[in-house]
Design an enzyme around this catalytic site. Sequence first.
Site, PDB file in Angstrom:
ATOM      1  N   ARG A  25       1.011  -1.244   0.046  1.00  0.00           N
ATOM      2  CA  ARG A  25       0.078  -0.042  -0.032  1.00  0.00           C
ATOM      3  C   ARG A  25       0.868   1.242  -0.073  1.00  0.00           C
ATOM      4  O   ARG A  25       0.501   2.253  -0.698  1.00  0.00           O
ATOM      5  CB  ARG A  25      -0.821   0.068   1.137  1.00  0.00           C
ATOM      6  CG  ARG A  25      -1.762   1.187   1.149  1.00  0.00           C
ATOM      7  CD  ARG A  25      -2.781   1.067   2.148  1.00  0.00           C
ATOM      8  NE  ARG A  25      -3.828  -0.010   2.198  1.00  0.00           N
ATOM      9  CZ  ARG A  25      -4.194  -0.978   2.934  1.00  0.00           C
ATOM     10  NH1 ARG A  25      -3.420  -1.505   4.106  1.00  0.00           N
ATOM     11  NH2 ARG A  25      -5.066  -1.730   2.472  1.00  0.00           N
ATOM     12  N   ALA A  26       1.952   1.227   0.621  1.00  0.00           N
ATOM     13  CA  ALA A  26       2.905   2.366   0.497  1.00  0.00           C
ATOM     14  C   ALA A  26       3.431   2.737  -0.768  1.00  0.00           C
ATOM     15  O   ALA A  26       3.391   3.942  -1.014  1.00  0.00           O
ATOM     16  CB  ALA A  26       4.102   2.012   1.712  1.00  0.00           C
TER      17      ALA A  26
END
Length: 668
Positions: free
Chosen positions: A231-232
């Site tokens: 997700r980062a």
Amino acid sequence: MALALILTTIAPDVGGVLVRGEKGTAKSTIVRALAAVLPPVDGGPVPLVELPIGATEDRVTGSINLQSALSEGRAEYEPGLLAKAHRGILYVDEVNLLHDHLVDLLLDAAAMGRATVERDGVSMTHDARFVLVGTMNPEEGELRPQLLDRFGLTVEVAAPRDPALRAEVVRRRMAYDADPDGFAARYADAEDALRQRISSAQKLVGSVRLTDAALFKIAEVCAAFDVDGLRADIVTARAALAHAAWSDRSQVTLDDIRVAARLALPHRRRRKPFDAPGLDEDLLDQVLGEDELPPEPDGPDDGGPDDGGGSDGGPDDDGGSDDAGTSYESEAGDHDPYDATRDAEPPQLPDAGTSYEPEAGDHDPYDATRDAEPPQLPDPGTSSETGSGDHRSYDVAASAGATYRTRLLTVQGVGMGTAGRRSRARTSSGRRVGAAAPDRLGGQGGSIHLTETIRAAARHQQARGRTGGRLLLQAADLRVAVREGRESNLVLFCVDASGSMAARRRMEQVKTAVLSLLLDAYQRRDKVGLITFRGAHAQLALPPTHSVDAAAQRLEELPSGGRTPLAEGLLEAAHLLAVERTRDPQRRPLLVVVTDGRATSGPDAVARSRLAAALLAETGVSSVVVDCESGPMRMGLAATLAEHLGADHVPIAEVSAEVLVDVTRRAA
């Protein structure tokens, strides 16, 4: 903070913004002002919907229109706040105090762009594309790591310490209060310029190029900071694209990646609740390097604009005439992203990581809630020991050991407290165990219980004149589901920090136990407090809190040594529990007194401690005395204390962390 909000409005798929900071830093003010400078949608202003922390699930997602259901017998859907926030901003102040299942629901809707309603016989899906903005004060508790990670960007804010800037804030506020319309008119042109710039960036962001080299660099940065999942990487890429559009560039550069990483990665690096937030700027610069990204090779499908840039392949074709092309850097001396709308550069703010820590002699955080002095005991008789001449005030601060996972601690019975993950309670969510009229549940009800509503109305049909056909319903017939879930509790430790405890190295185990329970409380949404007594007085070392960061620092600095003012410790606990009972009457407490039962400070110390114990016993608080007395010759003072306190007495040779936690669970 301003930049993060701008980027997520340029590219809503960034995933919203979480703003963390101390109270009084204009977090709410800037969020509410954001809607006014966004380009209008469908010819009207962008909707700004505020979600109160006490909102129920049906208010958020929508539910059956009660009036239509009761009067016309039609199951008609009534939209909730998610539907109203479509194509706008959904703002949650104090998001860390919002029930976790509601936060999950909001984040799911923000990520998917739609909300699904499955309740009260209604099944439907509607669009819910909005920018989610949450603000919080970390001193009031943290978000769970799983929820924290799902906010796209996060920023830390702090009040300025520069006197000139603080004076300017006051000056502008007073000018606004004196003439709101005139004050707004002074900044109308600046706001219009900002609105036009955001509109241009929203149109440009779809055509900004993210080269393979830039994407690989983003992956390198995320890997170097050891973030979980992917997700980062996705959020950093989206934020970099938005920043490039904001800076009027057609291709992502290292500057865009640097800015995006500063906003997308700090909250994803926190592996444990006790880990300090933040980002290692040196490591970020080392991974990014000083060289520009290589140019993207031309290909047959490359229809992107050719800006005729230099050998570095960068898209900087504005000739330096427009500083909108300069990316925002949060280093000293760099321009604010709003430079184009400001007359002068504002003074620099201090490091957002700076936090206030009270020094010795500071006021107790509960002083503002005290109408009178803490309860006083009558003088039981002639002084037997004055406590003067104490030579054992070592003032030694013991360190806690490594924390460990604790088993579930629960309070017996069924409460009505704030939703959590510990003890059984009547809550607004959980499994359905019955039905009742809404006014009998004290606001803890759930969705409509259709069967019980019909049963309640059936007995009145003849009196209401029904001769056939439709069932005649009235508001008094309404029944809602009684649900049983879990509540959070207050675990208050009252710890002997005298010299006898320090001499046997007991404080290390006590600190480790409290920190371990605090970590468990953080995961279960509990409050934990700590009172210590030593020398001649008791001290509230840790006010009831959800903040594990503040707790870890307070406990690490906790000293030990001196005589044992047991009565003062018990009185401080009685007062604190009374304050908490007023503030939060539904939260059930558990008092854990860790002592060997000795009372050696002040006149008639033993008699006073017994009176203090009796005072606590009258409150009916559930409590346990952990007997720390050791050695072959024991006086049994802790057992006597437990008798006067009406508490369970648990003799142990030492205060080991494992034994203390087990004792606490058994007492609950």
